[in-house]
Every structure is written in C-alpha cells, then in structure tokens.
Design a protein around this motif. Structure first.
Motif, mmCIF file in Angstrom:
data_model
loop_
_atom_site.group_PDB
_atom_site.id
_atom_site.type_symbol
_atom_site.label_atom_id
_atom_site.label_comp_id
_atom_site.label_asym_id
_atom_site.label_seq_id
_atom_site.Cartn_x
_atom_site.Cartn_y
_atom_site.Cartn_z
ATOM 1 N N ILE A 161 0.858 -1.189 0.000
ATOM 2 C CA ILE A 161 0.000 0.000 0.000
ATOM 3 C C ILE A 161 0.894 1.240 0.000
ATOM 4 O O ILE A 161 1.719 1.393 0.895
ATOM 5 C CB ILE A 161 -0.904 0.016 1.251
ATOM 6 C CG1 ILE A 161 -1.701 -1.295 1.345
ATOM 7 C CG2 ILE A 161 -1.824 1.229 1.245
ATOM 8 C CD1 ILE A 161 -2.335 -1.521 2.697
ATOM 9 N N CYS B 22 -7.011 6.461 5.374
ATOM 10 C CA CYS B 22 -6.831 5.231 4.616
ATOM 11 C C CYS B 22 -7.741 5.337 3.403
ATOM 12 O O CYS B 22 -8.950 5.296 3.517
ATOM 13 C CB CYS B 22 -7.212 4.039 5.506
ATOM 14 S SG CYS B 22 -6.978 2.459 4.713
ATOM 15 N N SER C 116 -9.635 4.745 -0.189
ATOM 16 C CA SER C 116 -10.206 3.631 -0.954
ATOM 17 C C SER C 116 -10.412 3.954 -2.422
ATOM 18 O O SER C 116 -10.452 3.071 -3.258
ATOM 19 C CB SER C 116 -11.577 3.241 -0.388
ATOM 20 O OG SER C 116 -11.429 2.738 0.895
ATOM 21 N N VAL D 229 -7.544 -1.096 -0.731
ATOM 22 C CA VAL D 229 -6.951 0.109 -0.165
ATOM 23 C C VAL D 229 -6.047 0.757 -1.208
ATOM 24 O O VAL D 229 -5.155 0.108 -1.746
ATOM 25 C CB VAL D 229 -6.142 -0.229 1.106
ATOM 26 C CG1 VAL D 229 -5.563 1.033 1.716
ATOM 27 C CG2 VAL D 229 -7.006 -0.959 2.117
ATOM 28 N N ILE E 150 -2.284 5.186 1.930
ATOM 29 C CA ILE E 150 -2.407 5.748 3.273
ATOM 30 C C ILE E 150 -1.779 7.129 3.256
ATOM 31 O O ILE E 150 -0.652 7.302 2.758
ATOM 32 C CB ILE E 150 -1.758 4.811 4.310
ATOM 33 C CG1 ILE E 150 -2.713 3.635 4.541
ATOM 34 C CG2 ILE E 150 -1.470 5.535 5.613
ATOM 35 C CD1 ILE E 150 -2.162 2.550 5.397
ATOM 36 N N GLU F 72 -4.044 3.969 10.766
ATOM 37 C CA GLU F 72 -4.544 3.874 9.386
ATOM 38 C C GLU F 72 -4.276 2.488 8.793
ATOM 39 O O GLU F 72 -5.083 1.975 8.017
ATOM 40 C CB GLU F 72 -3.912 4.965 8.505
ATOM 41 C CG GLU F 72 -4.213 6.399 8.954
ATOM 42 C CD GLU F 72 -5.695 6.702 9.115
ATOM 43 O OE1 GLU F 72 -6.516 6.065 8.424
ATOM 44 O OE2 GLU F 72 -6.042 7.559 9.953
ATOM 45 N N HIS G 77 -7.089 0.261 9.694
ATOM 46 C CA HIS G 77 -8.228 0.415 8.778
ATOM 47 C C HIS G 77 -7.972 -0.421 7.521
ATOM 48 O O HIS G 77 -8.858 -1.118 7.029
ATOM 49 C CB HIS G 77 -8.402 1.875 8.351
ATOM 50 C CG HIS G 77 -9.097 2.749 9.364
ATOM 51 N ND1 HIS G 77 -10.361 2.490 9.825
ATOM 52 C CD2 HIS G 77 -8.705 3.895 9.973
ATOM 53 C CE1 HIS G 77 -10.716 3.439 10.694
ATOM 54 N NE2 HIS G 77 -9.727 4.305 10.800
ATOM 55 N N GLY G 78 -6.744 -0.314 7.001
ATOM 56 C CA GLY G 78 -6.385 -1.051 5.794
ATOM 57 C C GLY G 78 -6.479 -2.550 6.011
ATOM 58 O O GLY G 78 -7.045 -3.276 5.188
ATOM 59 N N TRP G 79 -5.937 -2.996 7.129
ATOM 60 C CA TRP G 79 -5.952 -4.434 7.441
ATOM 61 C C TRP G 79 -7.389 -4.944 7.497
ATOM 62 O O TRP G 79 -7.725 -5.990 6.931
ATOM 63 C CB TRP G 79 -5.233 -4.665 8.776
ATOM 64 C CG TRP G 79 -5.025 -6.112 9.103
ATOM 65 C CD1 TRP G 79 -3.962 -6.888 8.753
ATOM 66 C CD2 TRP G 79 -5.924 -6.973 9.851
ATOM 67 N NE1 TRP G 79 -4.135 -8.176 9.235
ATOM 68 C CE2 TRP G 79 -5.334 -8.245 9.904
ATOM 69 C CE3 TRP G 79 -7.158 -6.764 10.470
ATOM 70 C CZ2 TRP G 79 -5.936 -9.318 10.563
ATOM 71 C CZ3 TRP G 79 -7.762 -7.838 11.122
ATOM 72 C CH2 TRP G 79 -7.143 -9.105 11.157
ATOM 73 N N ARG H 151 -10.049 -3.751 6.091
ATOM 74 C CA ARG H 151 -10.662 -3.758 4.770
ATOM 75 C C ARG H 151 -10.146 -4.927 3.935
ATOM 76 O O ARG H 151 -10.907 -5.617 3.269
ATOM 77 C CB ARG H 151 -10.341 -2.439 4.062
ATOM 78 C CG ARG H 151 -11.587 -1.629 3.765
ATOM 79 C CD ARG H 151 -11.232 -0.261 3.262
ATOM 80 N NE ARG H 151 -11.259 0.714 4.335
ATOM 81 C CZ ARG H 151 -10.848 1.970 4.196
ATOM 82 N NH1 ARG H 151 -10.343 2.382 3.042
ATOM 83 N NH2 ARG H 151 -10.921 2.798 5.204
#
Ligand SMILES: [Zn+2]
Ligand SMILES: [Zn+2]
Length: 311
Positions: free
Chosen positions: A105, A136, A138, A173, A176, A194, A197-199, A201
């Motif tokens: 990411i 984070c 999208s 994702v 970030i 952040e 959040h990514g993890w 998702r």
C-alpha cells in the motif's frame, strides 16, 4: 482542560480578573498553566503536543498554517521519503503480531489541505476526527504529496517541493495518507491506526460501526506507542519478533523529550472524550486485555461487536 479559580499567585504573566482572582487553565498532561484569554487570541498552539507558545519560546510555523514547538520539531518527519523507514517498521510490527499486510500500500506525507481534499474525494462517507491527521484511502485519486522537506527560514518552514501523484487502485486500499511535520512517534501512531483500517478492509471486515472500527484502530496505535515508549517489550507485544529486534536499537537513543511526548500521545488516546475514538478505544482495550487481540478480532468479524467484558 480543567478550569480552576484560585486566589494565589501563580505565574506572573497571568493577570487577575475583575474579582481580583487569578483565573487560569491547566493542561491535564503537561500541567502548563495559562490565562484563558489565550484560547481565543491566536496564541500559537503546537499542532502535535497542544502546548501554547509562551513569551520566551518561539514556535515554527508550517506552510499549511500549523505551528510546531521546538520539542516536537526535533523528531518531526517532513517528507514522504523521510517517512518510509518508519512505515516499514510499522508494517514489520504488524507482521510480528501475525497481521501481515501482503499488499504494497503506497504511503504519502501530505499537507493539511491535501488531506482534507482527499477526505472529500472519498465516496464512502467515513467518520473522522475534527482535526484529521491521517486517512486510509479507498478511491482512486490524485493526491499532492510532499516530495522534498521544507527548509528552516527563521521561524518559518519554507520551500518544500510537492508533487501531484495519481493513485491507482490495486486492492481494497488505494493508499495511506499522513499529515507531514509531526514527530516520529505521533506519525507512527497515525500510521499504525490507518494501517489497521487497511488491514480490516483487506481482511473483509465490513460495515463496522464507528465505535468498533475506530476503537480497534486506536488500540493498535496505542500498542505500538507502548512498544516504543515503555521500557522492555510490552507484555501484549511480547510475541512480536519485529518489535523487539527492529526498534530496541533505536530505543536506546531516544531522548527523554521524545519519550515524554510518547507518553502524552498514549495519554491522549486513553483520555479522548469522543464516543468513537475515546469510548471505542476503552471498550476495545478492555476486550483486548481480557481476550487478547486475536480473539477480539475474530469476535468482531463474527458479530460486528466487541466481546463482552464483565466487570
Ligand atoms: Zn509540540
Ligand atoms: Zn480512523
């Protein structure tokens, strides 16, 4: 802020009010005492540690209007390249917790305005703190990132180089984003938040309510800070090979100033008054302390809620 009225002599800069009393506010962590008028008279407040600029110490001003005190400036991370080692260290931290992020990411450091524009560009109306410091992403967006750090010109930081960067979406994702100019420990705390959040998702957690999602993200932020600031490996992170190997060497070189800042960021997370971030953190932390992180995450995946902690 606590609000105290006293009749004693406090600091000679604070005048007495109409009733002959000295009225002052006191910061709950730093115990810095100041006259309430400075909350409205444009006295500079450090965007990182919240302390007010005083008559004898001048702050730096960043190009996006924020102010930074000298202590926060000491370890500030100023451009995207500067931030990469920290980003890798935090990804290693996740890996050490058996929460490896397989996707690469991208991570960009940005100015306040670029961050706010990116928030508006997100279709998925996410909940955010009043002063957001990370995101984070999208959606596919073009984001202006900081390519080269500003230089010090008097009390101003000037002449940074920015570059618009088109972000394409390779997975759930896109990127970030983190606000530039914050001290290393705060930048890391934001990255840890952040990345969580990514993890979530990437692992297919969907439609969590704000309290659950922000709460568990704050727990990761808090745990990472603890692993950096507290002496010895933190009990919950003791299984983490990455945290003990990669950061212990740096730990020795950390100044008292930086450690104290870290304690402040920990205090800030624990005492946050907002329902999603503060209430969410306290509920998530209680669950993690009782059941462990893994079980808490499994429970969230199944039910969308924290496991119940009986008191
Ligand atoms: Zn500061
Ligand atoms: Zn968040």
């Amino acid at each position: 802020m606590s609000h105290i009225l006293i009749s004693d002599y406090v600091e000679f800069q604070i005048p007495t009010n109409g009733a002959g009393l000295i009225e002052y506010r006191c910061h709950p962590f730093w115990s810095q005492k100041y006259c309430p008028s400075h909350e409205h008279d444009n006295t500079a407040r450090c965007c990182s540690c919240e302390r007010l600029e005083s008559w004898n110490v001048r702050y730096y001003s960043l190009e996006d209007g924020r102010s930074l005190c000298l202590e926060c400036m000491e370890s500030a991370i100023m451009d995207t390249g500067d931030c990469q080692p920290l980003y890798h260290a935090i990804r290693d931290y996740y890996e050490g917790m058996y929460m490896k992020l397989d996707q690469q990411i991208p991570m960009l450091l940005v100015e306040r305005q670029a961050l706010n524009e990116a928030i508006v560009g997100e279709k998925n109306g996410y909940h955010h703190m009043p002063e957001t410091r990370g995101l984070c992403l999208s959606e596919e967006q073009t984001v202006t990132s900081i390519l080269k750090r500003p230089r010090i010109g008097g009390r101003q930081l000037i002449g940074m180089r920015t570059q618009p960067q088109k972000l394409t979406r390779k997975c759930e994702v896109t990127a970030i984003l983190v606000l530039y100019g914050l001290p290393r420990l705060l930048t890391g705390a934001i990255l840890a938040h952040e990345l969580m959040h990514g993890w979530l998702r990437l692992k297919g957690y969907r439609n969590l309510n704000p309290e659950v999602e922000e709460g568990i993200c704050q727990v990761l932020s808090y745990m990472w800070l603890e692993s950096e600031v507290l002496p010895g490996p933190s009990s919950r992170a003791s299984t983490s090979a990455a945290s003990s190997s990669s950061s212990s060497s740096k730990k020795g070189g950390r100044s008292n100033v930086e450690n104290k800042l870290g304690e402040f960021f920990i205090h800030q997370i624990a005492h946050d008054a907002s329902p999603a971030y503060g209430g969410g953190f306290r509920a998530a932390n209680a669950a993690v302390n009782k059941y462990g992180l893994r079980q808490t995450l499994d429970h969230i995946r199944l039910t969308g809620e924290f496991p119940v902690v009986k008191t």
